[in-house]
Every structure is written in C-alpha cells, then in structure tokens.
Write a protein that holds these residues in place. Sequence first.
Motif: not given
Length: 564
Positions: A143-148, A153-157, A201-207
Amino acid sequence: MSRKFSWILLSAFLGFPMFAAYTQTAKPVDAEGRQWWQHAVFYEIYPRSFKDSNKDGVGDLNGIASKLDYLKDLGVDAIWITPCFPSPQVDFGYDVSDYENVDPMYGTLADFDNLAREARKRNIHIILDFVVNHTSDQHKWFLDSKSSRTSEHRDWYIWRDGKGPGQPPNNWTSTFGGSAWKFDPTTNQYYYHYFYPEQPDLNWRNPAVKDAMFDVTRWWYKRGVSGFRLDAVDTLFEDPNLTDNPIRLGVNAYGDAKQVEKYNKKLPEVHEALRGLRKVADEYNAVLIGETWTENIDELNLYYGHGNNELQLPMDFLFTTVNDLSPAKFRKEIAAIDSAAGWPTFVISNHDIVRSYDRYGDGEHNDQIAKLMAGLYLTLRGTPIIYYGEEIGMKTMPPTRKEDVKDPIGRKGWPREKGRDGQRTPMQWDGSENAGFSEATPWLPVPPTAKIHNVAAEAKDPDSVFAFYKQVLKLRHTNKALMDGTYAALNGNDQNVLSYLRVFKDQVVLVALNMSGAQQKVSFDLSKHGFLSAKSLVATGNSSANGKVVTLDPYGVFIGQLSK
Ligand code: NOJ
C-alpha cells in the motif's frame, strides 16, 4: 536451576511462547548423524479444510488442535500448515497481508500459541508456509509502495514504465493467466506479479526486503515454529533488464502464448536468498522445505546448496510426474533421487495437484492402489510428506459447473483449467452430512465417497487404507532399516513388480510392490545378500513370502524382514 530451565518455567507460568528454547535444545543428531526431520513423517494441512471448530464452514487452528491426538496416533511427527496469516484470501492465503499474525478466520495468535503448546506436548513439530515471492496487494508494504514513486517501500516491489501507452514493460505472462504486469494509475507505472495481480512480487534485490523477510522467520521461530515450507522459491528473482522470454509453440489454458520462462524463473540469485534464510534457520535448528519444481536431479541438487547450505528438504516433484504404475519409471526416478546431494523428500499429493488416489487409481482398485502407493513412498529412504486425507483414500472432486468454482484460476481457465478446489475438499472425519468437518455448510462440498472413506469408518476396518497407513507408519518409526537404511533396487527388469531392499548394517527389509492387476510370484536372489528368506512385517491381503519367493495379490504390497 539452570538459566534455560528457569526461563522455560517462567514463560510457561506467564503463558508466553517459550518455544525458542524447544527448537534450540532440540538438536537431536542420532548415532547415524541424522537430524529430527530425517526420521519425521510430515503431514500437510490445508487449514480451510481440516476441521472447523467455530461453525463457520471453514477450518481453523482450534480445529487442528482438536485433531492432534488423531495425528499422533496416525504416526505424524510434523505438520505443515499452509498459510494461515491475515489475507484477503484471493489465493486462499497465498496472498499474505501481514506475516506476523493469524487470519481471524483461523483464530488468533493465542490460538496459535495453544496449538504450538499442545503439539509440543505430543512431540509434533509445526512448520509454517512462508510465501516469500510476493505479498498481498493489501499488505502495508505494498500500500505504501504504490502510494508514490518516492515512498519508503517503493523499491520493495518491482515497478517499471510501460513500453508505450497500454503496453507492459515486456512479454512476461503470469502463471495464472494474462500479462504479469499491472498498470497502476496512481503513479503511472506497472508492477510485476508472477501470480495474481493481487500478489505483487517482492523485490528481493533490495536488502531491506531480505532483512524484513529474514526477520519474519525469526519472529515465528521464537514462537515455536520448527521450520518453513518456502512457497514458489523458483520465482524470487527476475532479470533486471526485463529481457523478453522466448515464445514456445501453442497457447495455455488462459489463451496466452506459451513461453520459456528463461528470464523470470530459477535465476542463480535465488540461491543466495536461500542461503540467507538457511543461516537464520540454523540459529534455531529449523528445517526448510522447498516448493522446488525441477526438471532433473541436477537442478534439484542446486537447492540443497554447496555443502548443504540451502534447503534441507527440497521437494522432489519429479516423483509426482510419474503418473502411471510403471515399475520402470519409478525405478528410474527413485535411483535419481537416491543419488541426490541431500536427503530425499517424497510427496505424492498436495493442494495444487490432483490427489494420488485419482492419479494412480483405475476406478476399480483405488483402495488397493492407495495402499500400494503408501507402501512405496513411506518405505523409501527419505522424508515423506502426507497430504491430509490421503491416509483415508480421499478422492479429488473437481467442480462440475463454472459457477461453483472457488479457485480463481478455475474461473479464469474454465473449462480447460478447472482450478484446485477438487483436491482441497473438507477432511472426512465421519459419515455424517458434512463428514464431521463442520456443523455449518462447508466452504467446499464434501465428496459423496465420504460416506465410505472417512476416519470413523476406516478406523473400524482392519483392511482399510487408513489401517494400512497406520501399520506402515508404525513400522517406519521403529525399523532401523526403514529409518536409516540404504536403498538397493532389485529385479531391475521386472515389468510388474517394483522391489528393493533397505539395508542397515545386518538388518535388511525387502519391499515388493505389485503394480499390476494380476497376481505375481517373484523370486529374489536373497543368498547374494547373505539371506535365505523373508518374514512378513506388513503386507496387504494374501501377499506373503515362502522362502525367497514372494506372492503378491493384484496391486499387493509385501514388506518383510530378511533372515538367514
Ligand atoms: C504455490 C502454492 O502451492 C499455490 O497454492 C499458490 O497458488 C502459489 N504458490 C502462489 O503462492
């Protein structure tokens, strides 16, 4: 009093989960160097369908707790519960909106703690299902990722621009149909979802993602969980350049052109993530089971890791691809897994595939064949995972009308893809209207065969599938050859009978399985192994041994101890 013991007492007194102590102290390596999970029998529970305690037609944690004695008596040492975390249930729990809680439909964290406590009393381990590849689109991270575009959390996905108006970033398709990209108008970008759009999908490249996910496992280990079944590990990473996948001939059930999933599956980076999860698991002496769809044993070996530093139990689904009673095919598959780099894991059914009862059954001898399959995978060298209901010969009952389908892939792919409802029907406890599963109308209908195939009826019948499972499981818990013995194939050219020895020092067990519908007499050259005859331990019907000749009923099983 030792510090550990006083902590256990204190936490028991305060009613808190003190199970971390359980997992840490339980480092049982036996004389043969085996870990607990190598001798354990696992049992998969689809919680929606196991036992409903609160009369809403859906199973729950208290329902599972009420059946622990049943599981213990059957011979189960560990239960794997498919996702029971808060979820909008788009994919029946495989869309998690909070990893550190229990969905109210299944109960509360207190119910979980109670289940863990009761399981522990019976020496039953709890394995949870960790959905590592994606979350629900309702998870607070998304929800945070898509907000802006600049949210924390943008780069979590995985967000990307489209190729042009209405054009997704590349040609990747979702395994559940359609493009794997969904456009989100809030930020005018697409996000990637290998499964439903509601499962980004989560972005597993993000530590930060890795750390957060590792912490989730710690959180549950501290609550008494003994390990995880890791969902969909093949899909954790994608090519960062988003290279288009090559196209194959033909279309799938959803009308999409088939593709070779070269750039969005089984990327080598997966293994680094698994090593990280394993490192945390080792802190708690926990076990990791993998949903690993591999093409061959070399691929499976990759999941064990170098020096076994990834998954202890990657599932060998190649075994489930042998879909006919062919001794030759099974021999080949068993030889392959027996040569693998780690301890074998066997499954013959699960919540995604048609039940073994129907895959192998011929419609006439299904009960005998169900026993035959049990005689096979419960006596091999490795850890078996039973799918709930398999022990009573539960049948797959797919919906017959599109409007009855619950699984979205069935609604989308109908009629070519009917979905997975058929293998997820309620557990059949007795012959009553809802099979003793619930006092309310169950979320999926109970198959009519529940009148005959149910725990109560089969417990009274010494010849039932259930009685046979119990006998074999009892034997495999006590017989050293079945627990620790090596595997040696016998009579490699026999077209009808699959047979092998399990050898532990001077203790040898012979397993002979008639995969044909006719009686078979098989002679074994036992003297080669220094033995003269076989004495029956468990057998079906009139299957028996006379010296070195074993006579097997149609689809008969003979398991015998060799003697000099
Ligand atoms: C594999 C699970 O077994 C299946 O049920 C689920 O739909 C997908 N992964 C997505 O999580």
